[in-house]
Design a protein around this motif. Structure first.
Motif, PDB file in Angstrom:
ATOM      1  N   HIS A  18       0.828  -1.210   0.000  1.00  0.00           N
ATOM      2  CA  HIS A  18       0.000   0.000   0.000  1.00  0.00           C
ATOM      3  C   HIS A  18       0.862   1.258   0.000  1.00  0.00           C
ATOM      4  CE1 HIS A  18      -3.245   2.757   0.626  1.00  0.00           C
ATOM      5  NE2 HIS A  18      -2.851   3.077   1.849  1.00  0.00           N
ATOM      6  N   GLN A  19       1.998   1.242   0.734  1.00  0.00           N
ATOM      7  CA  GLN A  19       2.882   2.412   0.721  1.00  0.00           C
ATOM      8  C   GLN A  19       3.387   2.690  -0.689  1.00  0.00           C
ATOM      9  OE1 GLN A  19       4.567   4.522   3.660  1.00  0.00           O
ATOM     10  NE2 GLN A  19       4.258   5.598   1.725  1.00  0.00           N
ATOM     11  N   LEU A  20       3.724   1.643  -1.420  1.00  0.00           N
ATOM     12  CA  LEU A  20       4.251   1.807  -2.774  1.00  0.00           C
ATOM     13  C   LEU A  20       3.188   2.346  -3.718  1.00  0.00           C
ATOM     14  CD1 LEU A  20       6.218  -1.565  -3.009  1.00  0.00           C
ATOM     15  CD2 LEU A  20       6.975   0.621  -2.054  1.00  0.00           C
ATOM     16  N   HIS A  21       1.996   1.803  -3.619  1.00  0.00           N
ATOM     17  CA  HIS A  21       0.925   2.263  -4.500  1.00  0.00           C
ATOM     18  C   HIS A  21       0.446   3.664  -4.118  1.00  0.00           C
ATOM     19  CE1 HIS A  21       0.891  -1.378  -6.748  1.00  0.00           C
ATOM     20  NE2 HIS A  21       0.555  -2.120  -5.713  1.00  0.00           N
ATOM     21  N   ALA A  22       0.568   4.008  -2.840  1.00  0.00           N
ATOM     22  CA  ALA A  22       0.239   5.379  -2.430  1.00  0.00           C
ATOM     23  C   ALA A  22       1.182   6.374  -3.084  1.00  0.00           C
ATOM     24  CB  ALA A  22       0.297   5.498  -0.911  1.00  0.00           C
ATOM     25  N   LEU A  23       2.452   5.998  -3.215  1.00  0.00           N
ATOM     26  CA  LEU A  23       3.411   6.864  -3.907  1.00  0.00           C
ATOM     27  C   LEU A  23       3.128   6.896  -5.405  1.00  0.00           C
ATOM     28  CD1 LEU A  23       6.614   5.700  -2.009  1.00  0.00           C
ATOM     29  CD2 LEU A  23       5.478   7.927  -1.795  1.00  0.00           C
ATOM     30  N   GLU A  24       2.789   5.747  -5.960  1.00  0.00           N
ATOM     31  CA  GLU A  24       2.502   5.674  -7.393  1.00  0.00           C
ATOM     32  C   GLU A  24       1.309   6.535  -7.763  1.00  0.00           C
ATOM     33  OE1 GLU A  24       2.204   2.075 -10.688  1.00  0.00           O
ATOM     34  OE2 GLU A  24       1.341   1.768  -8.692  1.00  0.00           O
ATOM     35  N   ARG A  25       0.268   6.535  -6.918  1.00  0.00           N
ATOM     36  CA  ARG A  25      -0.952   7.256  -7.262  1.00  0.00           C
ATOM     37  C   ARG A  25      -0.818   8.775  -7.108  1.00  0.00           C
ATOM     38  NH1 ARG A  25      -4.691   5.203  -2.148  1.00  0.00           N
ATOM     39  NH2 ARG A  25      -3.855   6.649  -0.579  1.00  0.00           N
ATOM     40  N   LEU A  26       0.327   9.238  -6.574  1.00  0.00           N
ATOM     41  CA  LEU A  26       0.566  10.684  -6.563  1.00  0.00           C
ATOM     42  C   LEU A  26       0.670  11.232  -7.985  1.00  0.00           C
ATOM     43  CD1 LEU A  26       3.208  11.031  -3.691  1.00  0.00           C
ATOM     44  CD2 LEU A  26       0.791  11.688  -3.607  1.00  0.00           C
ATOM     45  N   GLY A  27       1.015  10.354  -8.922  1.00  0.00           N
ATOM     46  CA  GLY A  27       1.062  10.756 -10.323  1.00  0.00           C
ATOM     47  C   GLY A  27       2.222  11.685 -10.651  1.00  0.00           C
ATOM     48  N   LEU A  28       3.353  11.526  -9.972  1.00  0.00           N
ATOM     49  CA  LEU A  28       4.499  12.414 -10.191  1.00  0.00           C
ATOM     50  C   LEU A  28       5.470  11.856 -11.228  1.00  0.00           C
ATOM     51  CD1 LEU A  28       5.148  13.583  -6.528  1.00  0.00           C
ATOM     52  CD2 LEU A  28       3.725  14.635  -8.292  1.00  0.00           C
ATOM     53  N   GLY A  29       5.114  10.736 -11.841  1.00  0.00           N
ATOM     54  CA  GLY A  29       5.896  10.201 -12.947  1.00  0.00           C
ATOM     55  C   GLY A  29       6.785   9.036 -12.554  1.00  0.00           C
ATOM     56  N   ASP A  30       7.083   8.183 -13.525  1.00  0.00           N
ATOM     57  CA  ASP A  30       7.898   6.998 -13.259  1.00  0.00           C
ATOM     58  C   ASP A  30       9.338   7.348 -12.912  1.00  0.00           C
ATOM     59  OD1 ASP A  30       5.710   5.412 -13.665  1.00  0.00           O
ATOM     60  OD2 ASP A  30       6.358   4.587 -15.595  1.00  0.00           O
ATOM     61  N   ASP A  31       9.883   8.387 -13.513  1.00  0.00           N
ATOM     62  CA  ASP A  31      11.259   8.765 -13.177  1.00  0.00           C
ATOM     63  C   ASP A  31      11.363   9.167 -11.708  1.00  0.00           C
ATOM     64  OD1 ASP A  31      12.199   8.254 -15.706  1.00  0.00           O
ATOM     65  OD2 ASP A  31      12.146  10.346 -16.363  1.00  0.00           O
ATOM     66  N   TRP A  32      10.387   9.945 -11.240  1.00  0.00           N
ATOM     67  CA  TRP A  32      10.353  10.341  -9.829  1.00  0.00           C
ATOM     68  C   TRP A  32      10.242   9.100  -8.952  1.00  0.00           C
ATOM     69  CZ3 TRP A  32       6.781   9.849  -5.819  1.00  0.00           C
ATOM     70  CH2 TRP A  32       6.990  10.667  -4.703  1.00  0.00           C
ATOM     71  N   LEU A  33       9.363   8.181  -9.333  1.00  0.00           N
ATOM     72  CA  LEU A  33       9.124   6.985  -8.534  1.00  0.00           C
ATOM     73  C   LEU A  33      10.363   6.088  -8.517  1.00  0.00           C
ATOM     74  CD1 LEU A  33       6.790   5.779  -6.895  1.00  0.00           C
ATOM     75  CD2 LEU A  33       6.070   4.536  -8.943  1.00  0.00           C
ATOM     76  N   ARG A  34      11.060   5.979  -9.628  1.00  0.00           N
ATOM     77  CA  ARG A  34      12.298   5.179  -9.656  1.00  0.00           C
ATOM     78  C   ARG A  34      13.318   5.734  -8.662  1.00  0.00           C
ATOM     79  NH1 ARG A  34      11.455   5.831 -15.342  1.00  0.00           N
ATOM     80  NH2 ARG A  34      10.530   3.923 -16.220  1.00  0.00           N
ATOM     81  N   GLY A  35      13.426   7.047  -8.630  1.00  0.00           N
ATOM     82  CA  GLY A  35      14.360   7.659  -7.694  1.00  0.00           C
ATOM     83  C   GLY A  35      13.970   7.392  -6.258  1.00  0.00           C
ATOM     84  N   VAL A  36      12.705   7.561  -5.939  1.00  0.00           N
ATOM     85  CA  VAL A  36      12.238   7.391  -4.562  1.00  0.00           C
ATOM     86  C   VAL A  36      12.390   5.944  -4.097  1.00  0.00           C
ATOM     87  CG1 VAL A  36      10.206   7.498  -3.062  1.00  0.00           C
ATOM     88  CG2 VAL A  36      10.669   9.359  -4.683  1.00  0.00           C
ATOM     89  N   LEU A  37      12.036   5.012  -4.950  1.00  0.00           N
ATOM     90  CA  LEU A  37      12.040   3.604  -4.550  1.00  0.00           C
ATOM     91  C   LEU A  37      13.422   2.965  -4.570  1.00  0.00           C
ATOM     92  CD1 LEU A  37       8.820   2.195  -6.284  1.00  0.00           C
ATOM     93  CD2 LEU A  37       9.064   3.275  -4.042  1.00  0.00           C
ATOM     94  N   TYR A  38      14.335   3.545  -5.366  1.00  0.00           N
ATOM     95  CA  TYR A  38      15.636   2.892  -5.507  1.00  0.00           C
ATOM     96  C   TYR A  38      16.810   3.861  -5.674  1.00  0.00           C
ATOM     97  CZ  TYR A  38      19.302  -0.163  -7.340  1.00  0.00           C
ATOM     98  OH  TYR A  38      20.495  -0.818  -7.534  1.00  0.00           O
ATOM     99  N   GLY A  39      16.762   4.701  -6.686  1.00  0.00           N
ATOM    100  CA  GLY A  39      17.935   5.451  -7.094  1.00  0.00           C
ATOM    101  C   GLY A  39      18.467   6.433  -6.066  1.00  0.00           C
ATOM    102  N   ASN A  40      17.590   7.159  -5.393  1.00  0.00           N
ATOM    103  CA  ASN A  40      18.051   8.186  -4.452  1.00  0.00           C
ATOM    104  C   ASN A  40      18.806   7.576  -3.278  1.00  0.00           C
ATOM    105  OD1 ASN A  40      16.675   9.919  -6.141  1.00  0.00           O
ATOM    106  ND2 ASN A  40      14.905  10.132  -4.790  1.00  0.00           N
ATOM    107  N   ALA A  41      18.288   6.488  -2.744  1.00  0.00           N
ATOM    108  CA  ALA A  41      18.942   5.851  -1.601  1.00  0.00           C
ATOM    109  C   ALA A  41      20.220   5.139  -2.017  1.00  0.00           C
ATOM    110  CB  ALA A  41      17.995   4.874  -0.919  1.00  0.00           C
TER     111      ALA A  41
END
Length: 303
Positions: free
Chosen positions: A268-291
């Motif tokens: 649910h946390q992941l889908h809550a971030l996905e449904r913000l609609g901020l784009g896949d590039d943003w989501l890739r960074g948040v879920l993996y790349g930034n950390a």
């Protein structure tokens, strides 16, 4: 019974998102592993509808330690933390000893340590850093201390010098503490502007104020723990006007979940971030790349 591959269908759901995004997996900077007797007390607090929350808070992943590690791996989490924290003097060094052992036997866990304002804090913080600690956890609400306490100055300085990130629960959610909110952290950062701080829970509920600190100090990051979820939105809705700053600060937003102490499925946390609609590039960074950039995590070789 949940499967070893990660809660059965939930694991499949999460891995499908990871595959769609084309990332090697997830890096979760806010997961809790601690000595079982301490964790039992944390769970008992939530079971009793603790006074800080005042709401029903069922623990979704109340499992033995090995099962919890297996679940994260089954979800595709390639690196995670062992967030633990003292509530009184004399605990931190003992917790750090436990977490060093946990990291040694759990190679995908980022070696985590903690601190408390007490005599000897600089010594054991430097000791943890020399032993390989890669992230610290500080809980101002539970610990009930001022981050600018003079006893901590040298310890903060050591962390700033090493560039070691510190996850700090400093927002006033779910209930204000004497030293929560942006004021104490702002004063700390003014003294140690190079400190790498990860604001837990996006600073809930003072989201805008902590985003201000992130814009002011390049070392300030924020983790998503419980923010944007249905549960979090009921407690403290994220202001829609601030969504644009999530994009502007996109490389400083990191996945956090509070696993295992969450009252809903991990997905649910992941889908809550996905449904913000901020784009896949943003989501890739948040879920993996930034950390991975912050902690120098290397992609897994066999997942």
């Amino acid at each position: 019974m949940r499967s070893e591959s990660g809660a059965g269908g939930e694991g499949d759901d999460i891995r499908a998102l990871v595959t769609r995004l084309g990332i090697p997996g997830l890096v979760d900077v806010h997961t809790h592993f601690m000595p079982q007797n301490v964790l039992d007390k944390v769970w008992a607090y939530f079971d009793a509808v603790g006074p800080l929350t005042g709401v029903e808070w069922p623990i979704t992943y109340r499992e033995e330690e090995e099962r919890r590690v297996a679940l994260l791996r089954g979800f595709g989490v390639v690196a995670f933390t062992a967030m633990l924290y003292p509530h009184k003097p004399g605990m931190a060094a003992w917790l750090n000893s436990w977490s060093a052992d946990f990291a040694a036997r759990t190679p995908d866990c980022l070696h985590t340590a903690t601190l408390f304002p007490e005599p000897g804090v600089e010594r054991y913080v430097r000791g943890a850093l020399d032993a390989g600690a890669r992230v610290f956890k500080v809980h101002l609400q539970v610990g009930g201390f001022d981050p600018t306490d003079a006893r901590l100055h040298a310890a903060w300085g050591a962390l700033a010098d090493r560039g070691t990130p510190v996850v700090v629960h400093c927002g006033s959610g779910p209930s204000p503490g004497n030293f929560t909110g942006p004021g104490p952290m702002g004063r700390l950062l003014a003294r140690h502007p190079r400190l790498r701080v990860i604001v837990a829970h996006m600073g809930m509920p003072e989201y805008a104020d902590f985003l201000d600190l992130a814009q002011r100090y390049e070392g300030v990051h924020l983790d998503t723990t419980m923010a944007f979820t249905d549960f979090g939105e009921r407690l403290a809705p994220f202001p829609e006007a601030e969504l644009k700053r999530l994009v502007e600060l996109g490389d400083r937003i990191l996945l956090g979940t509070d696993f295992p102490n969450i009252p809903y499925p991990y997905a649910h946390q992941l889908h809550a971030l996905e449904r913000l609609g901020l784009g896949d590039d943003w989501l890739r960074g948040v879920l993996y790349g930034n950390a991975t950039a912050l902690f120098h995590v290397k992609p897994p070789l066999d997942r």
